[in-house]
Scaffold this motif. Structure first.
Motif, PDB file in Angstrom:
ATOM      1  N   ARG A 135      36.186  37.987  51.917  1.00  0.00           N
ATOM      2  CA  ARG A 135      34.938  37.357  50.975  1.00  0.00           C
ATOM      3  C   ARG A 135      33.740  38.374  51.635  1.00  0.00           C
ATOM      4  O   ARG A 135      32.828  38.712  50.776  1.00  0.00           O
ATOM      5  N   GLU A 136      33.646  38.248  52.960  1.00  0.00           N
ATOM      6  CA  GLU A 136      32.385  38.896  53.443  1.00  0.00           C
ATOM      7  C   GLU A 136      32.349  40.286  53.304  1.00  0.00           C
ATOM      8  O   GLU A 136      31.205  41.093  53.200  1.00  0.00           O
ATOM      9  N   ALA A 137      33.560  40.941  53.643  1.00  0.00           N
ATOM     10  CA  ALA A 137      33.704  42.307  53.772  1.00  0.00           C
ATOM     11  C   ALA A 137      33.710  43.201  52.392  1.00  0.00           C
ATOM     12  O   ALA A 137      33.661  44.509  52.446  1.00  0.00           O
ATOM     13  N   CYS A 138      34.224  42.529  51.414  1.00  0.00           N
ATOM     14  CA  CYS A 138      34.898  43.420  50.086  1.00  0.00           C
ATOM     15  C   CYS A 138      33.908  42.755  49.008  1.00  0.00           C
ATOM     16  O   CYS A 138      33.755  41.743  48.714  1.00  0.00           O
ATOM     17  N   ASP A 139      33.353  44.012  48.323  1.00  0.00           N
ATOM     18  CA  ASP A 139      32.905  43.821  46.930  1.00  0.00           C
ATOM     19  C   ASP A 139      33.917  43.487  45.825  1.00  0.00           C
ATOM     20  O   ASP A 139      33.819  43.009  44.735  1.00  0.00           O
ATOM     21  N   LEU A 140      35.183  44.104  46.185  1.00  0.00           N
ATOM     22  CA  LEU A 140      36.208  44.069  45.248  1.00  0.00           C
ATOM     23  C   LEU A 140      37.544  44.205  45.924  1.00  0.00           C
ATOM     24  O   LEU A 140      37.751  44.928  46.740  1.00  0.00           O
ATOM     25  N   MET A 141      38.658  43.266  45.728  1.00  0.00           N
ATOM     26  CA  MET A 141      39.694  43.331  46.040  1.00  0.00           C
ATOM     27  C   MET A 141      40.896  43.902  44.978  1.00  0.00           C
ATOM     28  O   MET A 141      40.738  43.168  43.802  1.00  0.00           O
ATOM     29  N   LEU A 142      41.734  44.956  45.264  1.00  0.00           N
ATOM     30  CA  LEU A 142      42.427  45.415  44.216  1.00  0.00           C
ATOM     31  C   LEU A 142      43.987  44.965  44.499  1.00  0.00           C
ATOM     32  O   LEU A 142      44.391  45.310  45.685  1.00  0.00           O
ATOM     33  N   THR A 143      44.498  44.209  43.637  1.00  0.00           N
ATOM     34  CA  THR A 143      45.835  43.539  44.240  1.00  0.00           C
ATOM     35  C   THR A 143      46.993  44.374  43.241  1.00  0.00           C
ATOM     36  O   THR A 143      46.635  44.702  42.001  1.00  0.00           O
ATOM     37  N   LEU A 144      48.106  44.381  44.082  1.00  0.00           N
ATOM     38  CA  LEU A 144      49.527  44.737  43.178  1.00  0.00           C
ATOM     39  C   LEU A 144      50.200  43.799  42.396  1.00  0.00           C
ATOM     40  O   LEU A 144      50.653  44.081  41.491  1.00  0.00           O
ATOM     41  N   PHE A 145      49.924  42.659  42.878  1.00  0.00           N
ATOM     42  CA  PHE A 145      50.635  41.582  42.099  1.00  0.00           C
ATOM     43  C   PHE A 145      49.777  40.350  41.631  1.00  0.00           C
ATOM     44  O   PHE A 145      48.568  40.206  42.222  1.00  0.00           O
ATOM     45  N   PRO A 146      50.065  39.710  40.475  1.00  0.00           N
ATOM     46  CA  PRO A 146      49.119  38.931  39.806  1.00  0.00           C
ATOM     47  C   PRO A 146      49.019  37.754  40.428  1.00  0.00           C
ATOM     48  O   PRO A 146      47.851  36.992  40.342  1.00  0.00           O
ATOM     49  N   PHE A 147      50.143  37.120  41.414  1.00  0.00           N
ATOM     50  CA  PHE A 147      50.004  35.984  42.168  1.00  0.00           C
ATOM     51  C   PHE A 147      48.873  36.165  43.200  1.00  0.00           C
ATOM     52  O   PHE A 147      48.006  35.137  43.452  1.00  0.00           O
ATOM     53  N   ALA A 149      46.176  37.927  42.948  1.00  0.00           N
ATOM     54  CA  ALA A 149      44.738  37.943  41.971  1.00  0.00           C
ATOM     55  C   ALA A 149      44.379  36.506  41.680  1.00  0.00           C
ATOM     56  O   ALA A 149      42.949  36.101  41.883  1.00  0.00           O
ATOM     57  N   ARG A 150      45.365  35.364  41.695  1.00  0.00           N
ATOM     58  CA  ARG A 150      45.044  34.284  41.260  1.00  0.00           C
ATOM     59  C   ARG A 150      44.504  33.410  42.466  1.00  0.00           C
ATOM     60  O   ARG A 150      43.677  32.814  42.444  1.00  0.00           O
ATOM     61  N   PHE A 151      45.291  33.816  43.522  1.00  0.00           N
ATOM     62  CA  PHE A 151      44.721  33.379  44.929  1.00  0.00           C
ATOM     63  C   PHE A 151      43.192  33.652  45.239  1.00  0.00           C
ATOM     64  O   PHE A 151      42.367  32.612  45.474  1.00  0.00           O
ATOM     65  N   TYR A 152      42.985  34.880  45.231  1.00  0.00           N
ATOM     66  CA  TYR A 152      41.607  35.269  45.406  1.00  0.00           C
ATOM     67  C   TYR A 152      40.671  34.740  44.170  1.00  0.00           C
ATOM     68  O   TYR A 152      39.388  34.375  44.444  1.00  0.00           O
ATOM     69  N   GLU A 153      40.855  34.640  43.132  1.00  0.00           N
ATOM     70  CA  GLU A 153      40.179  33.755  42.118  1.00  0.00           C
ATOM     71  C   GLU A 153      39.735  32.625  42.422  1.00  0.00           C
ATOM     72  O   GLU A 153      38.656  32.220  42.364  1.00  0.00           O
ATOM     73  N   GLU A 154      40.638  31.889  42.975  1.00  0.00           N
ATOM     74  CA  GLU A 154      40.582  30.564  43.583  1.00  0.00           C
ATOM     75  C   GLU A 154      39.477  30.565  44.765  1.00  0.00           C
ATOM     76  O   GLU A 154      38.960  29.490  45.055  1.00  0.00           O
TER      77      GLU A 154
END
Length: 377
Positions: A135-147, A149-154
C-alpha cells in the motif's frame, strides 16, 4: 506530451521478461517513441529496453543462495534507485520479483515517481502483513487473477485485474489428434502427462513418486502411456536416471509442454503455474506437491486458506484433487487419476468459464491502466 514517455521496468526472471515484453509491445502501440529503461532479459531488450545490468543477476532461488548474494543484490538495488531518481521516469513498473521490486518502488514513490507492480505476490495466502508495504510502495497493483483484485480492494490498495497472458495465448479449443501427430505418438489410447516440475529439487522430490503412480495406474489401465516434458537437458538427465529399471511406456519430450498438454487425456502435475496451463488446455488433472519437512511445517502455519492449487483458488472450491506432502502417495495419486481417464469431463466442465474470465487481453489492459496512471499526474 511534448516529450516521449520514459518508462522504467524491472523483471527478475524469464517469466517476468515475457510479461514485460508483451507490456512494452502494447505501450508502443499508443506511444511508438516511448523510451524504456531498467532491467530485463532478451525479450524486453528486443523490444527496446536499455537494461542496466543482466537480468540473471536478480534470478536467485532458495534462502541460502539469496543470503550468499545479498550484499550484491542490495548494492545493485541502491544503485538502481539512484539512477532512476536521476532519470525521473514517468512510471516505474516492478514485474514480479517482489522482494527486490517492492523496495525499489517504495523509494521511488517517496521520491515522487509513480509506481506500479505487475503480478501480485501471494500476499493473500501468507505473510499478509506485506500488504501494508505494498500500500505504501505502489500507486497501482496489476493482478493476473480476479481473487487477487478482490483482496486488494478490501485492503484499499488501488488495483486493476488485467487477466492472464497465458489465457490470451492458449486457444479455447485444442486439437488432441494434431498434437499427438506432432509429437509422434499413437493417436489412439489413453495418454497421461507426468509433470513433476521444472526445477531440480521439485523433480527430485516428485519424479520417482510420479513414476510409481504411473506404474500403479498402468495396472488399473493396461493400455495407458505416458509423456513427460523436460524443462531442460538437466531435467531430462535426472528423469532418465529415474526411469532405469522401470518397465513403463514413457516418452520424454524436450520442452514442448503445451503440445504435451494438448495431446494427453489427463495430467499428474506439480502445484504451480503449470496447473493453470493444464486448466487452459481443458485437461483433467491431479495436483501434488512435496516440500522439505521443516519447510512444510513452517508454511502450514503461515498459509491462509483451504486451497493450494491454482484451479481451486480460481474456482473457489475443490475443483481438482490436490494431494500435498504425506497425502501424496503413489496409490492415492493413481486412484485419483484413474476415473479421469474415462470421465474427465466431470472435472473440466468449469475450465472454459475460468479461461474466458482470464482471457482479457492482459498486456493491452495493463498498458491502458498504466497510461491512465501517468495521465493522472
Amino acid at each position: 506530451m511534448s516529450r516521449p514517455l520514459k518508462i522504467a521496468l524491472v523483471a527478475g526472471e524469464m517469466s517476468g521478461d515475457i510479461l514485460g515484453a508483451g507490456l512494452m509491445q502494447a505501450l508502443k502501440v499508443q506511444h511508438p517513441d516511448a523510451q524504456f529503461i531498467g532491467i530485463g532479459g532478451p525479450r524486453m531488450q528486443a523490444e527496446g529496453l536499455n537494461s542496466y545490468f543482466p537480468m540473471e543477476r536478480l534470478a536467485v532461488m532458495g534462502l541460502v543462495e539469496v543470503l550468499g548474494r545479498l550484499p550484491e543484490l542490495l548494492l545493485r538495488r541502491r544503485r538502481l534507485v539512484r539512477t532512476l531518481i536521476s532519470e525521473r521516469p514517468d512510471v516505474f513498473i516492478g514485474i514480479d520479483a517482489p522482494d527486490f521490486n517492492l523496495g525499489v518502488e517504495l523509494r521511488l514513490r517517496r521520491a515522487g515517481i509513480r509506481t506500479a507492480h505487475y503480478v501480485s505476490p501471494s500476499v493473500w495466502a501468507w505473510r499478509q502483513k506485506r500488504v501494508l508495504k505494498i500500500r505504501e510502495a505502489c500507486d497501482l497493483m496489476l493482478t493476473l487473477f480476479p481473487f487477487e483484485a478482490r483482496f486488494y480492494e478490501e485492503q484499499q490498495v488501488p488495483v486493476c485485474f488485467v487477466g492472464h497472458p497465458l489465457a490470451d495465448s492458449i486457444a479455447l479449443e485444442n486439437d488432441r489428434a494434431a498434437a499427438r501427430r506432432a509429437l509422434g505418438v499413437d493417436e489412439e489410447g489413453p495418454l497421461v502427462a507426468l509433470m513433476p516440475g521444472s526445477r531440480g529439487g521439485e523433480v527430485q522430490r516428485l519424479g520417482d513418486l510420479f513414476l510409481d503412480a504411473a506404474t500403479r495406474l498402468r495396472s488399473l489401465h493396461p493400455g495407458v502411456r505416458f509423456l513427460v516434458p523436460c524443462a531442460s537437458a538437466e531435467r531430462r538427465t535426472q528423469l532418465e536416471a529415474m526411469l532405469v529399471g522401470r518397465d513403463l511406456p514413457v516418452k520424454l519430450v524436450d520442452g514442448r509442454s503445451h503440445e504435451v498438454l494438448a495431446a494427453c487425456n489427463a495430467v499428474l502435475i506439480a502445484s504451480g503455474t503449470a496447473t493453470l496451463e493444464a486448466l487452459l488446455f481443458k485437461r483433467p488433472m491431479v495436483v501434488a506437491y512435496r516440500l522439505a519437512p521443516l519447510t512444510y511445517k513452517i508454511l502450514k502455519r503461515l498459509v491462509k486458506g483451504p486451497y493450494v492449487a491454482l484451479p481451486n483458488l480460481l474456482a473457489g472450491r475443490f475443483l481438482v484433487p490436490e494431494l500435498i506432502q504425506d497425502a501424496a502417495t503413489a496409490e492415492a495419486l493413481a486412484d485419483a487419476l484413474s476415473p479421469l481417464l474415462e470421465h474427465g469431463e466431470v472435472q473440466t466442465e468449469g475450465f472454459e468459464i475460468i479461461h474466458r474470465t482470464l482471457r482479457r487481453g492482459a498486456s493491452v489492459r495493463a498498458a491502458e491502466a498504466l497510461l491512465t496512471l501517468i495521465e493522472q499526474r
